[in-house]
Design a protein around this motif. Structure first.
Motif, short mmCIF file in Angstrom:
data_model
loop_
_atom_site.label_atom_id
_atom_site.label_comp_id
_atom_site.label_asym_id
_atom_site.label_seq_id
_atom_site.Cartn_x
_atom_site.Cartn_y
_atom_site.Cartn_z
N VAL A 84 1.06 52.68 -25.56
CA VAL A 84 0.44 52.19 -24.32
C VAL A 84 1.32 51.09 -23.74
CG1 VAL A 84 -1.58 51.07 -23.31
CG2 VAL A 84 -1.87 52.73 -25.16
N LEU A 85 1.89 51.35 -22.58
CA LEU A 85 2.74 50.34 -21.92
C LEU A 85 1.91 49.44 -21.03
CD1 LEU A 85 5.78 52.53 -20.79
CD2 LEU A 85 5.59 51.12 -22.83
N ASN A 86 0.80 49.98 -20.53
CA ASN A 86 0.06 49.27 -19.51
C ASN A 86 -1.35 49.84 -19.50
OD1 ASN A 86 -0.65 47.86 -17.18
ND2 ASN A 86 1.19 48.45 -16.08
N ASP A 87 -2.36 48.95 -19.39
CA ASP A 87 -3.72 49.50 -19.37
C ASP A 87 -4.39 49.34 -18.01
OD1 ASP A 87 -4.16 46.78 -19.53
OD2 ASP A 87 -4.68 46.84 -21.66
N LYS A 88 -3.75 48.67 -17.08
CA LYS A 88 -4.26 48.65 -15.72
C LYS A 88 -3.10 48.52 -14.76
CE LYS A 88 -7.49 46.54 -12.60
NZ LYS A 88 -8.15 45.32 -12.17
N PRO A 89 -2.63 49.58 -14.20
CA PRO A 89 -3.10 50.96 -14.38
C PRO A 89 -2.61 51.54 -15.71
CG PRO A 89 -1.15 50.92 -12.98
CD PRO A 89 -1.48 49.49 -13.28
N LEU A 134 -4.88 49.35 -6.82
CA LEU A 134 -5.24 48.33 -7.83
C LEU A 134 -5.95 47.14 -7.22
CD1 LEU A 134 -2.02 48.14 -10.03
CD2 LEU A 134 -4.19 49.21 -10.62
N CYS A 188 -5.24 42.19 -10.66
CA CYS A 188 -5.02 43.55 -10.19
C CYS A 188 -4.43 44.45 -11.26
CB CYS A 188 -4.08 43.55 -8.99
SG CYS A 188 -4.82 42.76 -7.57
N SER A 248 -2.64 44.87 -15.39
CA SER A 248 -2.70 44.38 -16.76
C SER A 248 -1.61 43.35 -17.02
CB SER A 248 -2.51 45.58 -17.68
OG SER A 248 -2.23 45.16 -18.99
N LYS A 275 0.05 43.39 -19.50
CA LYS A 275 1.13 44.15 -20.14
C LYS A 275 2.26 44.43 -19.16
CE LYS A 275 -1.69 46.75 -23.48
NZ LYS A 275 -1.01 46.65 -24.76
N GLN A 290 6.00 43.07 -20.28
CA GLN A 290 7.07 44.06 -20.48
C GLN A 290 8.35 43.67 -19.78
OE1 GLN A 290 6.42 48.35 -19.71
NE2 GLN A 290 4.38 47.71 -19.14
#
Lengths: 424, 157
Positions: free
Chosen positions: A73-78, A207, B89, B91, B93, B97
């Motif tokens: 999982v690189l990103n959860d939103k999006p 988003l 808006c 994550s 993450k 990254q």
């Protein structure tokens, strides 16, 4: 319906509340939630027993999207999730190993019975709207294996680093897609002589929540739009397309950046100019028209739209890190693809490119499907090795061993894939 | 007994009576409200499905081992400015990254303001960018890196 509406409503209000999962009794949960958010939960009393409100769940993307637990999982939103090379070993990629790349929020409460596709734009002869059922019954069905690779696959290796999701190698898949030809539908509505491009529009949400903004709206020139293999697909691997991959209708244009294959498509515009939707302009899915030095600034007008993806390959067996006994041959296999073209040659090296050995490459199941290679490798002595794979396309262009030309957004990294092997 | 004393005594009686009446009213009222909500008097039964109310404090900004638990961001000067402005808006993450210079972060912020409805960050912009370049610095990767984090395993043939 009420439930769907309910969690949609709640999720939009409470973004920040993080609760550990507890066995709340329904009434308590509802009232304390209502207190926390200072608003009444619409239709709360209609919640089913045992139904966990979404905000109370630790969202498990692997369960939610039916993905292999080893997906990253690189990103959860999006949601942005990629495979690892060894998960892509199947000849036809199953849903469990297919990467997810979303630009916005996945649409909710889709009713396929009410889904429509409108063909409009400056260059349509007559604007038409089709229900999903009409598309299925009116036009001939076609099935193809199509390679879809994210334009930013491999971005994590660029130096200086490029902005965006840091994909490694797993943003590629080749599934079987069934649908009707985009060409048949466009021709049914009528294409004017001045048509240049098509642009898709989808049901996903921006988003920021701004309903006026589209998360992504890309497209293809007419030549690509009218190819046999360019589909409006309603099935993937023989079943309804999974929600995260575009249910109930997805544009699929193999060999091009996967962002061209719009999910949840409800409108296609036939344009009299290059489509100017979101992520068509600026630097999105564009590379410098002329090569630049790493880190160099490039003006927007000097960036050109990516069309066909470059030649590339992936070793899917064994998983990197295999330890084997001296004298045992290593069986190896994987896939290779070349955008609009075909792969004509496949080579492997165990000495960092000093010598290459050609290995057989199968013909594609159909145009734009990835091709499979396999080989058996003998190692001369004990030690640490890397197996490097290099594909060459029908125009004689091969994968580079080093990173290809640097570009500001980190697209098109087709450098050779390699795995680590130890012989003991 | 003077008239005044008599009045006081009388007043006291009335006062006590009023307290009694009021108490009865409260008890009866409370019982009625309870009965309306729980006609089976389930709270007085030894019920295994009794309500478990968890008055647990929800600490949105809990920090454990130097990590802001909710977002996964590293604790440091400017953390809350990043949490409050950069995780609404998308994550966190997407932030962690990316490893960029101050100049490129500022360009990215400008791009988000122009196209993604990001608001004016005011004085927070410098705080945010400093936090990012300090805690997520650019690492030099060269033209091709060594393979790292290899998990060795015996390959069964």
């Amino acid at each position: 319906m009420h439930i769907v509406y309910c969690d949609f409503y709640i999720r939009n209000i409470i973004i920040f509340i993080v609760l550990k999962r507890r066995d709340f009794v329904k009434k308590t949960t509802l009232s304390s939630l209502a207190t926390l958010i200072g608003a009444e939960i619409v239709y709360g009393s209609n919640l089913l027993e045992g139904y966990n409100l979404l905000v109370l769940q630790d969202p498990d993307p692997f369960k939610m999207f039916n993905k292999n637990k080893e997906m990253i999982v690189l990103n959860d939103k999006p949601w942005n999730i990629e495979a690892q090379a060894h998960l892509l070993d199947d000849k036809i990629t199953p849903n469990s190993a297919m990467f997810i790349r979303n630009n916005g929020l996945i649409p909710e409460a889709i009713d396929a019975k009410k889904w429509t596709l409108t063909i409009d734009g400056e260059s349509v002869v007559q604007q038409k709207t089709y229900t999903l059922e009409e598309l299925k019954s009116k036009f001939e069905h076609h099935t193809y294996q199509l390679t879809l690779e994210c334009g930013g696959n491999g971005r994590s290796e660029f130096n200086p680093p490029a902005k965006g999701n840091q994909w490694t190698v797993g943003a590629v898949h080749c599934a079987t897609w069934t649908g009707v030809r985009l060409r048949d539908v466009l021709e049914d509505a009528g294409i004017k002589n001045n048509a240049v491009y098509i642009g898709y529009h989808s049901a996903d949400q921006h988003l920021s929540g701004d309903p006026k903004k589209e998360p992504i709206s890309r497209g293809t020139p007419m030549v690509k739009s009218l190819q046999d293999e360019t589909l409006l697909a309603f099935k993937m691997n023989g079943k309804d397309i999974p929600l995260a991959h575009g249910y109930p209708l997805r544009l699929v244009a193999g060999g091009w950046p996967a962002s061209v294959s719009g999910k949840w498509v409800n409108r296609i515009s036939i344009r009299n100019k290059i489509h100017d939707g979101t992520k068509m302009m600026g630097t999105a899915y564009r590379v410098p028209c002329e090569p630049v030095a790493p880190g160099e600034k490039v003006k927007d007008e000097d960036m050109c739209i990516i069309e066909s993806m470059p030649v590339k390959s992936l070793i899917t067996y064994p998983k990197s890190g295999a330890v084997l006994k001296n004298g045992t041959p290593l069986k190896i296999r994987g896939h290779a693809w070349a955008g609009e073209l075909e792969v004509s040659k496949m080579e492997l090296s165990i000495d960092f490119g000093a010598t290459w050995r050609e290995c057989p490459i199968e013909k594609p199941a159909n145009r734009l499907a990835w091709q499979h290679f396999s080989a058996s490798i003998d190692f001369p002595k004990k030690g640490y090795y890397e197996v490097w794979a290099k594909a060459t396309d029908t125009q004689g262009v091969a994968q580079p061993m080093l990173l290809p030309g640097w570009n500001p957004k980190g697209y098109l990294n087709n450098a050779c894939h390699r795995i680590a092997i130890k012989v003991t | 007994m003077t008239k005044e004393e008599e009045f006081k005594k009388y007043a006291k009686k009335v006062y006590h009576l009023m307290i009694l009446a009021f108490s009865i009213f409260i008890i009866a009222g409370g019982a009625t409200i309870y009965y309306v909500n729980d006609p089976n008097f389930s709270a007085f039964k030894n019920n295994t499905e009794a309500l478990v109310i968890t008055p647990e404090e929800i600490d949105e900004n809990l920090i454990e081992n130097g990590i802001h638990v909710r977002t996964g961001l590293v604790d440091g000067v400017g953390l809350m400015a990043v949490v409050n402005n950069c995780t609404n808006c998308h994550s966190a993450k997407l932030v962690t990254q990316n490893k960029m210079s101050a100049e490129r972060w500022n360009e990215t912020i400008k791009w988000m303001q122009e196209t993604q409805n990001l608001w004016d960050l005011g004085d927070n912009q410098e705080i945010i960018v400093n936090y990012l370049v300090t805690n997520y610095p650019v690492t030099e990767k060269g033209r091709r890196e060594n393979l790292t984090n290899i998990e060795w395993y015996d390959l069964e043939n």
